[in-house]
Design an enzyme around this catalytic site. Structure first.
Site, short mmCIF file in Angstrom:
data_model
loop_
_atom_site.label_atom_id
_atom_site.label_comp_id
_atom_site.label_asym_id
_atom_site.label_seq_id
_atom_site.Cartn_x
_atom_site.Cartn_y
_atom_site.Cartn_z
N HIS A 1 0.87 -1.19 0.00
CA HIS A 1 0.00 0.00 0.00
C HIS A 1 0.90 1.23 0.00
O HIS A 1 1.69 1.41 0.92
CB HIS A 1 -0.91 0.00 1.23
CG HIS A 1 -1.86 -1.16 1.25
ND1 HIS A 1 -3.12 -1.09 0.74
CD2 HIS A 1 -1.71 -2.44 1.68
CE1 HIS A 1 -3.73 -2.26 0.87
NE2 HIS A 1 -2.88 -3.11 1.43
N ASN B 1 -6.61 1.05 -2.65
CA ASN B 1 -7.40 1.74 -1.62
C ASN B 1 -6.80 3.08 -1.22
O ASN B 1 -6.44 3.33 -0.08
CB ASN B 1 -7.63 0.83 -0.39
CG ASN B 1 -6.35 0.39 0.30
OD1 ASN B 1 -5.26 0.49 -0.27
ND2 ASN B 1 -6.47 -0.07 1.53
N ASP C 1 2.37 -6.90 2.15
CA ASP C 1 1.19 -6.15 2.59
C ASP C 1 1.64 -4.91 3.36
O ASP C 1 1.01 -4.52 4.36
CB ASP C 1 0.24 -7.02 3.43
CG ASP C 1 -1.15 -6.37 3.56
OD1 ASP C 1 -1.40 -5.34 2.90
OD2 ASP C 1 -1.97 -6.89 4.33
#
Ligand code: DOR
Ligand code: ZN
Length: 445
Positions: free
Chosen positions: A84, A116, A325
């Site tokens: 991310h 996101n 992640d």
């Protein structure tokens, strides 16, 4: 004139190779790899060829101090299929620049960043623009994942309906395949899509595009959610990639479904990833760090029995890749319960220390899990190996050296590492991207 670099006297490790040797790079591509000593006597090259390389070499990087001391290892740069970057929208957590600096400091050359963000990456133009901005930095090869639904709201399909199949007009050569256009993977990461019919339609689009869908399996519990995406993936005949597997039940399901998928005519393909924190830490660590704060992550850290199942799955090949992640958060967001850990700068060393030194995974297998295998999932057959024709994306490490994890020294804005204070092996000393040095570790005090 060609831009030549020579890397000599290294332990060269990739998924197929573990040898002492040297590498010659020309214009960002590996030209020669040969075993043997500093004087190139085993290279198999003629003196004329060798003189040519030595004359034109801009840089010679020496991994040892003479033929009998081979201190440093050279590995293919890592590929993270799940990170991310928080860009656009959350600069207090991370941005493209800080994330790319963290990536190269961690030995990464290729990264998928999740959608996101704010706004959500739900249009092909947004994914392409983000890649262009990253390319301009020249540090890593970034492939933004595209969300399956508009605004990740789970209501209607996103701009994925406007994408053209990635391979159209572009035959993949192996090795030496040209970088494909983004996206290389689709994902609603962070969320499940509750509506079965909508998720099936998204999977059918993925099938049309020939792209994998990275699935966050959480709603109703990891087992149920995993079973559901496998079922729908079979119906659509697409490539389902399960993100951050964390339970023994999910591992067992995936193992069974993979055995079936092997001979599926529909095109159904199943791959999965595990994250370093689920492979190394348990719910005990979460309690110690604070289950609702510094120890909080999605999916949560699990009991030891789950971790053992993950290790078994790593050794038997059920798990295809290790993905960070990387989920950077500001300290104040962490205190308020934001889930996730920073991971790009610790993944290699944590895995080397805990999986290779402690659990008996071979360094070649670790390289595969962190580089060649996730690259293959993305269809990037031009990287992840140290062999002629592959991209000159490497990192250099001393696997015998120790360093201590300290977020104060990290490039990421997210100081939320669950490994803070740990002594780990294998500091990343240098990262090379397309034949250029993009990271050098600062000298130790
Ligand atoms: O812990 C997590 N953090 N898990 C996710 O799936 C999303 C991520 C985030 O974006 O912070
Ligand atoms: Zn994620």
């Amino acid at each position: 004139m060609k831009r030549t670099i020579i890397l000599k006297n290294f332990r060269i490790v990739d998924e197929n190779v573990n040898m002492l040797g040297s590498v010659i790079v020309e214009d960002g591509i590996i030209r020669e790899v040969f075993p043997g000593s500093a004087d190139f006597s085993d290279s198999g090259l003629s003196n004329k060829e060798l003189d040519g390389f030595l004359d034109s070499a801009r840089i010679i990087i020496d991994g040892g101090e003479g033929a009998d001391k081979w201190g440093l290892s050279l590995l293919p740069a890592l590929t993270d299929i799940h990170a991310h970057f928080r860009d656009p929208g959350f600069p207090e957590k991370e941005n493209l620049e800080s994330a790319a600096l963290a990536a190269v400091a961690g030995g990464y050359g290729t990264v998928v960043c999740m959608a996101n963000t704010d706004p959500v990456i739900d249009a092909p133009e947004a994914a392409a623009a983000l890649k262009l901005r990253s390319d301009a930095l020249g540090l890593i090869d970034l492939y933004p994942a595209m969300a399956l639904t508009t605004g990740m709201a789970g209501k209607e399909l996103s701009g994925i309906t406007r994408l053209q199949p990635a391979d159209s007009g572009q035959k993949a050569a192996w090795p030496g395949q040209r970088p494909r256009r983004p996206p290389l993977i689709l994902s609603e990461d962070g969320k499940d899509i509750s509506d079965d019919a909508l998720l099936l339609r998204a999977f059918q689009e993925a099938k049309r595009l020939g792209l994998p869908v990275s699935c966050h399996c959480d709603e109703g519990g990891e087992t149920k959610a995993t079973a559901r995406v496998i079922e729908l993936g079979k119906k659509a005949g697409c490539h389902v990639h399960i993100a951050h597997v964390s339970t023994k039940e999910a591992v067992a399901l995936i193992r069974g479904a993979k055995a079936e998928a092997g001979n599926a005519e529909s095109g159904f393909t199943l791959t999965c990833e595990a994250s370093p924190h689920h492979l190394v830490l348990t719910d005990e660590t979460a309690r110690m760090l604070g289950e609702e704060t510094w120890g909080k992550v999605n999916p949560p850290l699990r009991p030891e029995a789950d971790r053992q199942a993950l290790l078994g799955a790593l050794l038997d090949g059920t798990i295809d890749a290790i993905a960070t992640d990387h989920a950077p958060h500001s300290n104040s967001d962490k205190k308020k319960g934001a889930p996730g850990f920073s991971g790009l700068e610790t993944a290699f060393s944590i895995c080397l220390t805990e999986l290779v030194s402690e659990e008996g995974l071979s360094l070649s297998r670790l390289s595969s899990l962190l580089s060649a295998s996730p690259s293959r999932i993305l269809g990037l057959g031009d990287r992840g190996r140290i062999a002629p024709g592959y991209r000159a994306d490497f990192f250099i490490t001393d696997t015998d050296s120790f360093w201590q994890v300290d977020p104060a020294n990290m490039k990421t804005r997210g100081k939320n590492s669950p490994f803070t204070g740990r002594d780990v092996r294998g500091r990343i000393l240098m990262t090379i991207h397309r034949g250029r040095i993009v990271y050098e570790a600062p000298a130790l005090k």
